[in-house]
Design an enzyme around this catalytic site. Structure first.
Site, PDB file in Angstrom:
ATOM      1  N   ASP A   1      -1.983   4.575  29.023  1.00 26.40           N
ATOM      2  CA  ASP A   1      -0.812   4.873  29.843  1.00 26.40           C
ATOM      3  C   ASP A   1       0.410   4.846  28.919  1.00 26.40           C
ATOM      4  O   ASP A   1       0.274   4.788  27.682  1.00 26.40           O
ATOM      5  CB  ASP A   1      -0.696   3.905  31.036  1.00 26.40           C
ATOM      6  CG  ASP A   1      -0.352   2.474  30.623  1.00 26.40           C
ATOM      7  OD1 ASP A   1      -0.272   2.196  29.402  1.00 26.40           O
ATOM      8  OD2 ASP A   1      -0.172   1.623  31.508  1.00 26.40           O
ATOM      9  N   HIS A   2       1.603   4.884  29.523  1.00 23.21           N
ATOM     10  CA  HIS A   2       2.831   4.934  28.712  1.00 23.21           C
ATOM     11  C   HIS A   2       2.954   3.715  27.796  1.00 23.21           C
ATOM     12  O   HIS A   2       3.392   3.837  26.657  1.00 23.21           O
ATOM     13  CB  HIS A   2       4.058   5.042  29.617  1.00 23.21           C
ATOM     14  CG  HIS A   2       4.117   3.970  30.660  1.00 23.21           C
ATOM     15  ND1 HIS A   2       3.262   3.945  31.753  1.00 23.21           N
ATOM     16  CD2 HIS A   2       4.885   2.851  30.770  1.00 23.21           C
ATOM     17  CE1 HIS A   2       3.523   2.893  32.491  1.00 23.21           C
ATOM     18  NE2 HIS A   2       4.503   2.196  31.908  1.00 23.21           N
TER      19      HIS A   2
ATOM     20  N   CYS B   1      -3.531  -0.051  27.441  1.00 22.83           N
ATOM     21  CA  CYS B   1      -2.363  -0.173  28.320  1.00 22.83           C
ATOM     22  C   CYS B   1      -1.582  -1.391  27.841  1.00 22.83           C
ATOM     23  O   CYS B   1      -1.808  -1.867  26.727  1.00 22.83           O
ATOM     24  CB  CYS B   1      -2.760  -0.252  29.790  1.00 22.83           C
ATOM     25  SG  CYS B   1      -3.715  -1.692  30.282  1.00 22.83           S
ATOM     26  N   GLY B   2      -0.661  -1.890  28.651  1.00 23.04           N
ATOM     27  CA  GLY B   2       0.152  -3.014  28.192  1.00 23.04           C
ATOM     28  C   GLY B   2      -0.678  -4.237  27.880  1.00 23.04           C
ATOM     29  O   GLY B   2      -0.529  -4.878  26.833  1.00 23.04           O
ATOM     30  N   THR B   3      -1.583  -4.575  28.800  1.00 27.07           N
ATOM     31  CA  THR B   3      -2.409  -5.778  28.645  1.00 27.07           C
ATOM     32  C   THR B   3      -3.896  -5.482  28.456  1.00 27.07           C
ATOM     33  O   THR B   3      -4.666  -6.387  28.141  1.00 27.07           O
ATOM     34  CB  THR B   3      -2.307  -6.643  29.916  1.00 27.07           C
ATOM     35  OG1 THR B   3      -2.758  -5.834  31.025  1.00 27.07           O
ATOM     36  CG2 THR B   3      -0.877  -7.111  30.167  1.00 27.07           C
TER      37      THR B   3
ATOM     38  N   GLY C   1      -5.545  -3.781  33.483  1.00 25.38           N
ATOM     39  CA  GLY C   1      -5.690  -2.744  34.506  1.00 25.38           C
ATOM     40  C   GLY C   1      -6.709  -1.694  34.095  1.00 25.38           C
ATOM     41  O   GLY C   1      -7.505  -1.217  34.924  1.00 25.38           O
TER      42      GLY C   1
ATOM     43  N   HIS D   1     -23.988  -8.785  23.101  1.00 23.39           N
ATOM     44  CA  HIS D   1     -24.614  -9.385  24.288  1.00 23.39           C
ATOM     45  C   HIS D   1     -24.443  -8.551  25.555  1.00 23.39           C
ATOM     46  O   HIS D   1     -25.301  -8.584  26.432  1.00 23.39           O
ATOM     47  CB  HIS D   1     -24.038 -10.784  24.545  1.00 23.39           C
ATOM     48  CG  HIS D   1     -24.509 -11.793  23.532  1.00 23.39           C
ATOM     49  ND1 HIS D   1     -24.325 -13.146  23.702  1.00 23.39           N
ATOM     50  CD2 HIS D   1     -25.139 -11.654  22.339  1.00 23.39           C
ATOM     51  CE1 HIS D   1     -24.840 -13.802  22.654  1.00 23.39           C
ATOM     52  NE2 HIS D   1     -25.316 -12.902  21.814  1.00 23.39           N
ATOM     53  N   ASN D   2     -23.310  -7.861  25.673  1.00 24.29           N
ATOM     54  CA  ASN D   2     -23.007  -7.157  26.936  1.00 24.29           C
ATOM     55  C   ASN D   2     -23.108  -5.636  26.822  1.00 24.29           C
ATOM     56  O   ASN D   2     -22.917  -4.939  27.812  1.00 24.29           O
ATOM     57  CB  ASN D   2     -21.600  -7.525  27.432  1.00 24.29           C
ATOM     58  CG  ASN D   2     -21.342  -9.011  27.446  1.00 24.29           C
ATOM     59  OD1 ASN D   2     -20.487  -9.510  26.715  1.00 24.29           O
ATOM     60  ND2 ASN D   2     -22.096  -9.755  28.239  1.00 24.29           N
TER      61      ASN D   2
ATOM     62  N   ARG E   1       0.804  -4.420  24.231  1.00 23.57           N
ATOM     63  CA  ARG E   1       1.974  -5.308  24.189  1.00 23.57           C
ATOM     64  C   ARG E   1       1.647  -6.674  23.600  1.00 23.57           C
ATOM     65  O   ARG E   1       2.510  -7.531  23.483  1.00 23.57           O
ATOM     66  CB  ARG E   1       2.538  -5.482  25.610  1.00 23.57           C
ATOM     67  CG  ARG E   1       3.187  -4.213  26.143  1.00 23.57           C
ATOM     68  CD  ARG E   1       3.675  -4.372  27.561  1.00 23.57           C
ATOM     69  NE  ARG E   1       4.366  -3.163  28.005  1.00 23.57           N
ATOM     70  CZ  ARG E   1       4.505  -2.802  29.269  1.00 23.57           C
ATOM     71  NH1 ARG E   1       4.027  -3.570  30.236  1.00 23.57           N
ATOM     72  NH2 ARG E   1       5.127  -1.698  29.586  1.00 23.57           N
TER      73      ARG E   1
ATOM     74  N   ARG F   1     -33.336 -10.303  25.649  1.00 22.06           N
ATOM     75  CA  ARG F   1     -32.923 -10.960  26.899  1.00 22.06           C
ATOM     76  C   ARG F   1     -31.582 -10.417  27.387  1.00 22.06           C
ATOM     77  O   ARG F   1     -31.290 -10.441  28.590  1.00 22.06           O
ATOM     78  CB  ARG F   1     -32.845 -12.479  26.705  1.00 22.06           C
ATOM     79  CG  ARG F   1     -31.758 -12.946  25.770  1.00 22.06           C
ATOM     80  CD  ARG F   1     -31.852 -14.439  25.486  1.00 22.06           C
ATOM     81  NE  ARG F   1     -30.725 -14.953  24.716  1.00 22.06           N
ATOM     82  CZ  ARG F   1     -30.600 -14.814  23.396  1.00 22.06           C
ATOM     83  NH1 ARG F   1     -31.521 -14.177  22.693  1.00 22.06           N
ATOM     84  NH2 ARG F   1     -29.550 -15.321  22.759  1.00 22.06           N
ATOM     85  N   HIS F   2     -30.782  -9.903  26.470  1.00 21.46           N
ATOM     86  CA  HIS F   2     -29.484  -9.356  26.880  1.00 21.46           C
ATOM     87  C   HIS F   2     -29.646  -8.045  27.642  1.00 21.46           C
ATOM     88  O   HIS F   2     -28.844  -7.741  28.525  1.00 21.46           O
ATOM     89  CB  HIS F   2     -28.581  -9.180  25.656  1.00 21.46           C
ATOM     90  CG  HIS F   2     -28.353 -10.459  24.918  1.00 21.46           C
ATOM     91  ND1 HIS F   2     -27.697 -11.527  25.484  1.00 21.46           N
ATOM     92  CD2 HIS F   2     -28.744 -10.856  23.678  1.00 21.46           C
ATOM     93  CE1 HIS F   2     -27.671 -12.532  24.629  1.00 21.46           C
ATOM     94  NE2 HIS F   2     -28.308 -12.155  23.520  1.00 21.46           N
TER      95      HIS F   2
HETATM   96  C1  RB5 Z   1       2.603  -0.977  32.701  1.00 23.58           C
HETATM   97  O1  RB5 Z   1       3.870  -1.584  32.818  1.00 23.58           O
HETATM   98  C2  RB5 Z   1       1.520  -2.054  32.733  1.00 23.58           C
HETATM   99  O2  RB5 Z   1       1.451  -2.616  34.000  1.00 23.58           O
HETATM  100  C3  RB5 Z   1       0.186  -1.458  32.331  1.00 23.58           C
HETATM  101  O3  RB5 Z   1       0.304  -0.869  31.079  1.00 23.58           O
HETATM  102  C4  RB5 Z   1      -0.981  -2.409  32.189  1.00 23.58           C
HETATM  103  O4  RB5 Z   1      -0.647  -3.514  31.420  1.00 23.58           O
HETATM  104  C5  RB5 Z   1      -1.689  -2.751  33.420  1.00 23.58           C
HETATM  105  O5  RB5 Z   1      -2.716  -3.468  33.394  1.00 23.58           O
END
Ligand code: RB5
Length: 150
Positions: free
Chosen positions: A12-13, A69-71, A74, A102-103, A113, A136-137
């Site tokens: 995403d952005h 994405c940021g984190t 999502g 394993h996964n 970020r 086993r995995h």
């Molecule tokens: C965008 O602001 C942020 O919510 C998105 O990039 C992400 O981190 C969502 O999980």
């Protein structure tokens, strides 16, 4: 995993800049990149890109997927709604090695970020180079589908 494999990539952005850098890294390593966007820092919705990458991996059009994405959270949540997709949000190389060994993770999600580009590249390299251990995995991975019916 060696070169000439197709990696589907999306962001995403918030993940755009890191995604661009990682596309270059993948190409340098000899991978074919299927860049499914986004293509600017204009505000977008991460599920749109998670869906495109997840579909490409589930359909076998790409060996693996990368979502930024940021984190990374999502993207992982959205990608994991698709049958056959095992997306792992990894903040370090150890977690990523385990997600592969394993996964059998087939999609990596990264937090633009929270990760510096060189370390994101290291995590990505581990994701590409670590083999699934099977045994086993494999039984446990199979159960992920059987317990959900997907
Ligand atoms: C965008 O602001 C942020 O919510 C998105 O990039 C992400 O981190 C969502 O999980």
């Amino acid at each position: 995993m060696s070169g000439q494999k197709i990696i589907a990539v999306g962001a995403d952005h918030a993940g755009f800049d890191l995604k661009q850098a990682l596309c270059g890294f993948l190409e340098q390593q000899g991978y074919e990149v299927k860049d499914l966007g986004t293509h600017s820092t204009e505000s977008t919705d991460y599920p749109d890109y998670a869906g495109q990458v997840a579909r490409a991996v589930a359909a076998g059009e790409a060996e693996r997927g990368l979502l930024v994405c940021g984190t990374g959270i999502g993207m992982a949540m959205a990608a994991n709604r698709f049958a056959g997709v095992r997306a792992a949000n990894c903040f370090d190389t150890y977690a990523c090695a385990m997600a592969r060994a394993h996964n059998d993770a087939n999609v990596l999600t990264l937090a633009a970020r929270m990760l510096a580009q060189p370390y994101a590249e290291e995590i990505l390299r581990v994701f590409l180079d670590t083999a699934f251990e099977g045994g086993r995995h494999q039984r446990r991975v199979d159960k992920m589908d059987s317990v959900t019916g997907g």
